[in-house]
Structures are given as structure tokens and as C-alpha cells.
Design a protein around this motif. Structure first.
Motif, PDB file in Angstrom:
ATOM      1  N   UNK A   1       0.834  -1.211   0.000  1.00 16.59           N
ATOM      2  CA  UNK A   1       0.000   0.000   0.000  1.00 16.59           C
ATOM      3  C   UNK A   1       0.868   1.261   0.000  1.00 16.59           C
ATOM      4  N   UNK A   2       1.866   1.280   0.872  1.00 15.05           N
ATOM      5  CA  UNK A   2       2.770   2.434   0.940  1.00 15.05           C
ATOM      6  C   UNK A   2       3.600   2.531  -0.341  1.00 15.05           C
ATOM      7  N   UNK A   3       4.090   1.391  -0.824  1.00 15.83           N
ATOM      8  CA  UNK A   3       4.892   1.394  -2.047  1.00 15.83           C
ATOM      9  C   UNK A   3       4.117   1.904  -3.245  1.00 15.83           C
ATOM     10  N   UNK A   4       2.853   1.503  -3.362  1.00 13.86           N
ATOM     11  CA  UNK A   4       2.007   1.954  -4.466  1.00 13.86           C
ATOM     12  C   UNK A   4       1.786   3.456  -4.401  1.00 13.86           C
ATOM     13  N   UNK A   5       1.523   3.966  -3.200  1.00 16.79           N
ATOM     14  CA  UNK A   5       1.269   5.398  -3.033  1.00 16.79           C
ATOM     15  C   UNK A   5       2.503   6.224  -3.385  1.00 16.79           C
TER      16      UNK A   5
END
Length: 475
Positions: A322-326
Motif C-alpha cells: 500500500x505504501x509502495x504503491x502510493x
């Protein structure tokens, strides 16, 4: 060592520093192709005034590496799991060819859609919603995912090795080892890797990858095969003409135009909000279930699942993607997801976040040597996928094949994954079929309301996806 042991729990997970380092190196070598492939795919859709396609691709390479490092950092220190992450294959192709080139959505808006998807993931992960949905997966689907991914890896690997080739009559056929240098060398590399693995040699997968790649380059340098046959297209000419030192010195590290494009995309969302919502939904749905399937499948190899087939504290590794995608969307790349190639490192004994940390450090170091990474032939890394795919097939033993609901849901999950080249499609086949078979056998009460809702959600998703694919939606 004491600090590392306390933080990552080497003793608790029955591992040690050397094993974790080898596992991290193995995973990195198996997934490092994304540093080269992702820019090639996204570069087809992203154009920036004043910059050549090659310069844009180098920007995307840097964004790919940095997004991977951020996601892997969360995986290593927060989740303490041995999984590698990077912009996902399939999702990047959907971004470039369907959303941007097919629907006509500006690449800036597509990045904004990926960003919104990432933010939604963060919120859903934080409140436990993603964990709840994943735990709704029927048991036969959970236990079939590992074997399905194994068969998928086998098929991918054999295709890249040219052992399995396209055929107009039968769709696929056996490649000709006598006429294909790639097939002949890959088969030799596979034999070496399998023998080393069978003898229990530590680092057998790393040795096999590097030995196969080195053999390909040596055969090219000595004129046995022509450039581009056993080496990546254009890499031989670049290395011999420019030299690695000059290639490394000329890498474009400035990716600020991609960041500026993302900011512009946020301001363009209102131009066609309906299409934007459809794009976000599609990215969200595919990434959600691809990541879930990968986590469950690779965890099965490592023995991380509990008796119900669930991964304890799954919300922690879910937060990593989730953090990587953002962050990835903000700096110019498509959706970040957990990689099935992580199974290569897990098979080498990786059990903690230190394996992921090694992968992240190697990704960061690859910023300095992007041309060197691009010189590793893809078939050499895919040999490892065949070995791991074979190992992952042992998951079929966990399925109750005498039970119709288990056999049908599990069998469809295993077979649909490789035949459609999609983990989420395999999950869909199992999740939709399970309640139907249970109802047909007079056991509808065994299916929870949440499982029926999940099956219905997949039906709705495919209705929307096929509408988009058919070109009935334009920006």
C-alpha cells in the motif's frame, strides 16, 4: 549480530545471517528484471516534452527502484517478512496499453489513479478490512494458491527459456533445443540448478542464475553465437562500444518531470470522473487479489500459514504494498505489489525481514549499476522460476481431492492461474465456484454471507473489466 537477531528474530525463525543474505540475493536476482522491463513497458505510454524516450525510460528505472526500496523497507522493518516488492508485471501493462494507449487516459491521470488506489489500500489495511476479506477465501482456495503459483512460474519460466513455444495448431509446443541456443543453454542451466538443489547446496539458485548468464555472455564474446541471441538486445553493442563505466556514468537520475506529471494529473481528475473511478477500481481489484494470492502462496512455501491457511498479522505485509504503491505513483511508476519471485529466496531459507532488507539494499545499489543489471539475460533468471515452481507443486497434497467443493475450487484455482497468466483470475475461479458447488451439493450453510458477497464482487469486476477491455469506455 545481537542487534540483528533481536530485531529480526533469527533464532525464533530458525535462520541465520548467512542464510538470509543468500536468500535476499536470490530473490533480487530473480526479480531484478523489473528494473529493465518496467521502463520499457511504461515508456511506451509516458512521453515528456524535451526528453527522448531513452531518457524517460531511465527516469522510470530510477522511480521503479526507489518505489521498490520504500515498499521493501516497510516489509523488512514493519512486517518482518522475507518478501520482495516492485511495480507489478501485468499491472504495468494494463497501465500503459489499456488505460493510457487504449482508453486515451493521460499518463498523468493514470498515475493519479494509482495514487488514489494506494491511499485506499493504506486506509483499508489500517482498519483491518483487507485482512478480513482475505480470510474470507475458502479453505481449498487458500491451500491451492501455492500450487497454482508454482504451475504459473513453471509455465512462465519454460516459455522464457524457449522450452515451451507458441504453436498455431495446439497453442503451445515443445521448443527445438537443437536450433535454439537459448533453449539449449537454459536447459543446461536448469540441469545444473536442479542437481545443486537436490544435493542441498546452499545458494544453488544464485549459482545457477549467474552461471547461466556468464555462459551466455562468454559464448557471445567468443563468437559462438551472434549478439542479441544469448545476451539482452542491444546490451552487447553497448558494452563493447561504450564500456560499462561510460554507460553507468550517463544514467539519467533526474525523475522530477515524472513527479510534475503526477501533480498535473491530480488536477485533471475532474475532467472525466466516471472513467477515473473505473480505472481506480480496476487497479484496486487486480492488485488486491494478486497481492493476497502471492502472500498466501509464498507463505505456504515458507510454512508461515496457520491451520486455517491464514497468514498471521497479514495486515503488516499488506501495508508494504500500500505504501509502495502510493509513493511509487508520486514519483512516476505503476502499482507496486509483492513478487512471486520471493518464493526463490524463501526456498533458499529466507524467513525474516532481513531477507527483504538485503533485496532492498541491492535495489538501492542497482541505482549505480543499472546497465549491469540490464546485461543479465532474462532466461537466466527464469530458470530459477522453473525450479521453484516444481517445489511449490507440493501444495496439492494439502487439498482434499475426495471432497467435490475442495476438488473443483482448488483445481480451478491451480489451473486458471497459469492458463490466463493471472493470480487474481485463478483466485476468482476458486472463489466463485466454491459457493456454487456447496449449494449444488446441498451444503449452502457452509458458505458464509461474506463468501457469497466476495463471489458476487468478482462477477461485477469482470463485467466492468471486459467493458473497459472492449473499448466501450474512453476518456
Amino acid at each position: 549480530m545481537g542487534i540483528l537477531d533481536r530485531h529480526f528474530g533469527f533464532d525464533e525463525h530458525d535462520t541465520d545471517l548467512e542464510t538470509e543474505i543468500i536468500a535476499g540475493l536470490t530473490t533480487f536476482l530473480a526479480m531484478s528484471y523489473i528494473i529493465v522491463v518496467n521502463p520499457l513497458i511504461l515508456g511506451e505510454a509516458i512521453t515528456i516534452d524535451g526528453y527522448s524516450q531513452g531518457e524517460v525510460q531511465q527516469m522510470i528505472a530510477v522511480a521503479t527502484i526507489l518505489a521498490s526500496v520504500v515498499a521493501i523497507g516497510v516489509m523488512a522493518f514493519w512486517a518482518n517478512r522475507p518478501f520482495g516488492l516492485a511495480p507489478g508485471m501485468g499491472l504495468n501493462a494494463f497501465f500503459a496499453f489499456t488505460v493510457v494507449l487504449g482508453l486515451g487516459v493521460p499518463w498523468e491521470v493514470a498515475l493519479a489513479a494509482v495514487f488514489v488506489e494506494g491511499v485506499i489500500f493504506i486506509l483499508l489495511t489500517a482498519v483491518g478490512a483487507r485482512r478480513y476479506v482475505i480470510e474470507l477465501f475458502p479453505e481449498p482456495v487458500k491451500f491451492a494458491v501455492g500450487a497454482g503459483i508454482g504451475l504459473f512460474l513453471l509455465f512462465l519460466g519454460l516459455q522464457e527459456m524457449e522450452i515451451v513455444v507458441a504453436d498455431p495448431a495446439t497453442l503451445v509446443a515443445m521448443g527445438n533445443v537443437a536450433t535454439s541456443p537459448v533453449a539449449a543453454l537454459s536447459l543446461a542451466g536448469l540441469a545444473l540448478m536442479l542437481m545443486l538443489h537436490a544435493r542441498g547446496v546452499r545458494g544453488s539458485i544464485v549459482i545457477g542464475i549467474l552461471a547461466t548468464a556468464a555462459a551466455g555472455w562468454l559464448l557471445t564474446l567468443f563468437g559462438v553465437t551472434s549478439p542479441g541471441t544469448l545476451t539482452p538486445p542491444g546490451s552487447y553493442e553497448q558494452v563493447t562500444q561504450d564500456g560499462l563505466a561510460n554507460m553507468i556514468a550517463n544514467v539519467q537520475y533526474d525523475f522530477t518531470p515524472l513527479v510534475a506529471g503526477f501533480v498535473d494529473g491530480l488536477g485533471m481528475i475532474t475532467e472525466d470522473p466516471l472513467v477515473f473511478v473505473i480505472v481506480v477500481f480496476t487497479f484496486f481489484f487486480v492488485d488486491f487479489f494478486d497481492t493476497a494470492g502471492t502472500l498466501i502462496g509464498v507463505s505456504q512455501v515458507g510454512g508461515f500459514l496457520d491451520e486455517e491457511g491464514d497468514l498471521p498479522e497479514i495486515e503488516k505485509p499488506l501495508m508494504a504494498d500500500a505504501v509502495g504503491t502510493t509513493v511509487g505513483a508520486m514519483i512516476g511508476t505503476s502499482t507496486v505489489t509483492t513478487y512471486i519471485e520471493s518464493s526463490t529466496g524463501v526456498e533458499e531459507g529466507g524467513r525474516t525481514g532481513f531477507t527483504a532488507l538485503v533485496v532492498g539494499i541491492l535495489f538501492l545499489l542497482s541505482l549505480l549499476i543499472v546497465p549491469v543489471i540490464s546485461a543479465i539475460p532474462q532466461y537466466a533468471t527464469y530458470v530459477a522460476l522453473v525450479v521453484v515452481g516444481i517445489i511449490m507443486l507440493r501444495g496439492v497434497a494439502d487439498i482434499d481431492w475426495q471432497n467435490p467443493a475442495w476438488a473443483i475450487a482448488g483445481g480451478l484455482t491451480i489451473t486458471v492461474m497459469p492458463l490466463t497468466a493471472s493470480i487474481s483470475n485463478g483466485l476468482a475461479a476458486g472463489i466463485v465456484s466454491y459457493p456454487l458447488v456447496k449449494a449444488a451439493t446441498g451444503e449452502p450453510r457452509d458458505v458464509s454471507l461474506g463468501q457469497w458477497a466476495l463471489a458476487l464482487a468478482f462477477v461485477i469486476y469482470f463485467a466492468i473489466y471486459f467493458t473497459v477491455e472492449a473499448g466501450n469506455v474512453t476518456f
